[in-house]
Motif scaffolding. Structure first.
Motif, short mmCIF file in Angstrom:
data_model
loop_
_atom_site.label_atom_id
_atom_site.label_comp_id
_atom_site.label_asym_id
_atom_site.label_seq_id
_atom_site.Cartn_x
_atom_site.Cartn_y
_atom_site.Cartn_z
N VAL A 152 47.26 -7.11 -18.07
CA VAL A 152 47.18 -8.10 -17.00
C VAL A 152 45.72 -8.40 -16.73
CG1 VAL A 152 47.59 -8.53 -14.54
CG2 VAL A 152 49.39 -7.46 -15.93
N VAL A 153 45.35 -9.67 -16.78
CA VAL A 153 43.95 -10.07 -16.58
C VAL A 153 43.88 -11.06 -15.43
CG1 VAL A 153 41.88 -11.03 -17.64
CG2 VAL A 153 43.55 -9.81 -19.07
N GLY A 154 43.05 -10.75 -14.46
CA GLY A 154 42.73 -11.71 -13.41
C GLY A 154 41.71 -12.70 -13.93
N VAL A 155 42.00 -13.99 -13.79
CA VAL A 155 41.11 -15.02 -14.35
C VAL A 155 40.74 -15.99 -13.24
CG1 VAL A 155 40.91 -16.90 -16.01
CG2 VAL A 155 42.17 -14.82 -16.65
N HIS A 156 39.47 -16.00 -12.89
CA HIS A 156 39.00 -16.97 -11.90
C HIS A 156 37.68 -17.59 -12.35
CE1 HIS A 156 37.02 -13.27 -10.75
NE2 HIS A 156 36.46 -13.76 -9.67
N GLY A 157 37.51 -17.66 -13.67
CA GLY A 157 36.31 -18.28 -14.21
C GLY A 157 36.24 -18.03 -15.71
N LEU A 158 35.13 -18.45 -16.30
CA LEU A 158 34.98 -18.36 -17.75
C LEU A 158 35.12 -16.94 -18.26
CD1 LEU A 158 33.91 -20.10 -20.31
CD2 LEU A 158 31.80 -18.82 -19.92
N THR A 183 48.07 -13.54 -17.58
CA THR A 183 46.93 -13.85 -16.72
C THR A 183 47.43 -14.19 -15.32
OG1 THR A 183 46.95 -16.19 -17.36
CG2 THR A 183 45.50 -14.74 -18.62
N VAL A 184 46.60 -13.83 -14.36
CA VAL A 184 46.86 -14.21 -12.97
C VAL A 184 45.66 -15.05 -12.57
CG1 VAL A 184 47.19 -13.38 -10.62
CG2 VAL A 184 48.14 -12.08 -12.56
N GLU A 185 45.88 -16.34 -12.45
CA GLU A 185 44.75 -17.26 -12.33
C GLU A 185 44.51 -17.72 -10.90
OE1 GLU A 185 44.09 -19.82 -15.49
OE2 GLU A 185 45.16 -18.55 -16.94
N SER A 186 43.25 -17.85 -10.57
CA SER A 186 42.84 -18.49 -9.32
C SER A 186 41.87 -19.59 -9.67
CB SER A 186 42.15 -17.49 -8.39
OG SER A 186 43.05 -16.48 -8.00
N ALA A 187 41.77 -20.57 -8.79
CA ALA A 187 40.87 -21.70 -9.04
C ALA A 187 39.44 -21.19 -9.21
CB ALA A 187 40.95 -22.69 -7.88
N TRP A 188 38.71 -21.81 -10.13
CA TRP A 188 37.31 -21.45 -10.32
C TRP A 188 36.55 -21.71 -9.02
CZ3 TRP A 188 34.64 -22.13 -15.64
CH2 TRP A 188 35.49 -21.73 -16.68
#
Lengths: 395, 395
Positions: free
Chosen positions: B95-101, B119-124
């Motif tokens: 599980v990867v938190g992604v909120h940028g590059l 992935t668990v994404e949040s807005a950049w």
């Protein structure tokens, strides 16, 4: 937190070491000065110009027209990985010639990447058996063949004729050829285009006398095509050569270019080209001949047959009754001269004496003869230091 | 080959750049001087003492008791790969938190290694959604969770409470936690032992103001156990942390230690610890506050909510009608000041201003306000440079 709580500063040697081991060699002073330059950003036009210039210099040092040639921010081990991880796909047959530690590492690296590896082994200290290797290639019809051009663990150099024969066999089988040129680049002729080899790697701190921590690779168009046609991306993001090339040519971010290492590598490459590659190779040969003459005058026997001796690394046998490690330690700690010992089947049986790049100087050979002869004599080996110095000077 | 046939030497900028981009930061002078040291062999007792000392200094900088802490000869991208390639096994859930590059890169890197990535994404520009991430961890019960502590692409810093909540969720699920601390280490508190994170990576050229080309990693005992219990060796020979540790502790050859980079990293780490980590963090916060005040006085809006601003990297929105790249180029080429632009969804929409390590100085903030204000005014943005300078000084 006050300074008093920090660990004591470990001092460096008062005098720089005379580096006659398997690497690093003595750092070129121009490269050392460049290392201390102010940092520059990875998209700064001033840095990108240095990058382009350095890649062109590297093409000349590699004697190749390969567009995909440049620096990587890693050691030679990383250079190996960059070649293998881009070009090996799981389940592919790989044939690796193994005649020392570094051939074994290629086999290990390829296995880890899922390659079905066949090794063709020769005794450490002898060259690869070209007939056996070409037969294995014809039989296995592998996707990739790999070998070590200059085995730093034994001091064996494969000849141009042998490299060409192996290159032709690989090409006939439709295989790519990968060559470890870590110690050869800048000290003897490398010929990726002529062998031909499709991916070669080397490192900064060997015969180029640049810093440790920068490698250089060159990939042929066939290798590029293989990489871009992979069934799945390489397991490595860090060494993905297509992403790295995208930074080199399109300036698209992949990693932060090390301006300090780049500037140092540029100087090391320029110094090599200013000397002239042929003159540089001749210097390495001449100093290796002087070393061989001196060692033989000390009553020592060289490991490798004359036709396959690597000028930058001479393996010499430890005489009966002498402890290899003790001599090495005494030379280093009392005389300030570094030489190497043997690995694997050669542990305790050889010393490895490097004359790489800037370290390849007659003065270093003479200094070593004087110190080494004295240490050997103290260890009970009958020899004349004076005769060794004279033999080296006269060779 | 004569010098005349070589490509022209690309000149460096006459004055060192003021480095206020996403890295590199200004190199510490003591680190620069150390880079130019004579080379030392990788088994020289003098070098090994420096290695041991530097690893102890790094444990203090990382604020960890992890034995497996040290330098790697690569960029931060290589540090990421070292963590992932040792700890991800094919088929494992990640599980990867992604909120940028950089979160996206971790996901990409884990996928390449055969991980089944969610992935668990949040807005950049926003922090990770801790509730969503912990829910995903509970649901997936992954082998590994990864996230970016300090997102250099957006300037978002995850808070200590958020890191601890994610660390607890990972531990409850039996997962390892990997944290990208590339920009945070040396600029804000990192707490691998407290979060807890099992593998963290950083790089020399960010908030430590060391050279580019050296990374640092720290692995917990749980991570060591996971690595040594793998079903198959990691696909990487170069980054195999067990082999690297074997060199660190048993002096068994794996790669050539870069004495130049090691000596420079030692100096950078000592400088950070001599300043004191708390004082260093306070300096970064104070200069970031001055920068924010100045930017707001220029009529600009910051991207990130105050609670999650990364002191070392401030993202500021590009006003309507202004071309981000042109301003960046003019600042770099005419004023000698480097700042960064945005990636991905933020391309053209933000500038990224770094105040990392030695670059974090009020004088740099003031110099930037003067130049930036003038460039913005010339591009048609109404603002007062004097007010911005005053606001920065008074913050």
């Amino acid at each position: 937190m006050s300074d008093a709580t920090l660990p004591a500063v470990s001092p460096l040697p008062a005098r720089p070491r005379i580096l006659l081991g398997p690497g690093p060699s003595e750092l070129e002073p121009r490269a050392a000065a460049a290392l201390a330059s102010p940092a520059i950003g990875y998209l700064d036009p001033a840095l990108l110009a240095v990058l382009d210039e350095t890649r062109e210099l590297l093409r000349r040092v590699w004697a190749t027209s390969n567009a995909l040639t440049g620096p990587l921010w890693c050691t030679g081990t990383g250079g190996m990985e960059a070649c293998l991880a881009n070009l090996v796909e799981p389940g592919e047959r790989i044939v690796v010639g193994v005649h020392g530690l570094f051939g074994g590492r290629i086999a290990e690296g390829a296995r880890r990447l899922g390659g079905e590896v066949t090794t063709v082994e020769s005794a450490w200290g002898t060259p690869l058996d070209v007939a056996a290797l070409t037969e294995a290639i014809r039989h296995a019809r592998p996707a990739l063949v790999a070998l070590v051009h200059a085995e730093t663990s034994t001091g064996v150099l494969m000849s141009p004729e042998e490299m060409t024969a192996i290159g032709a066999a690989a090409r006939d089988a439709g295989a790519l050829l990968v060559a470890d040129c870590v110690t050869s680049l800048g000290g003897v002729a490398v010929s990726p285009d002529a062998w031909p080899a499709d991916a070669c790697f080397s490192a900064g701190q060997k015969s180029l006398s640049g810093p440790t921590g920068v490698a250089t690779v060159t990939f042929s168009e066939r290798a590029e095509a293989k990489q871009s046609g992979r069934r799945a991306p390489p397991p490595t993001f860090n060494f993905d050569i297509a992403l790295i090339e995208n930074y080199w040519t399109q300036r698209a971010y992949h990693h932060t270019c090390s301006s300090n290492l780049l500037l140092a590598l540029r100087e090391a490459a320029r110094v090599a080209l200013e000397e002239g590659l042929e003159a540089r190779f001749a210097r390495h040969r001449a100093n290796a001949a002087a070393l061989a003459a001196g060692l033989e005058a000390l009553g020592l026997e060289l490991l490798v047959t004359p036709s396959h001796r690597l000028p930058m690394l001479t393996a010499v046998k430890v005489p009966t009754g002498v402890d290899a490690a003790s001599i090495r330690s005494a030379l280093l700690e009392a005389d300030g001269i570094e030489i190497g010992v043997g690995f694997g089947p050669l542990a305790g049986k050889i010393w490895r004496i490097g004359l790489m790049g800037r370290s390849s100087r007659i003065g270093n050979v003479v200094a070593l003869m004087a110190a080494f002869g004295a240490r050997l004599a103290a260890a009970g080996h009958r020899c004349s230091t004076e005769e060794a110095v004279a033999a080296a000077r006269e060779a």
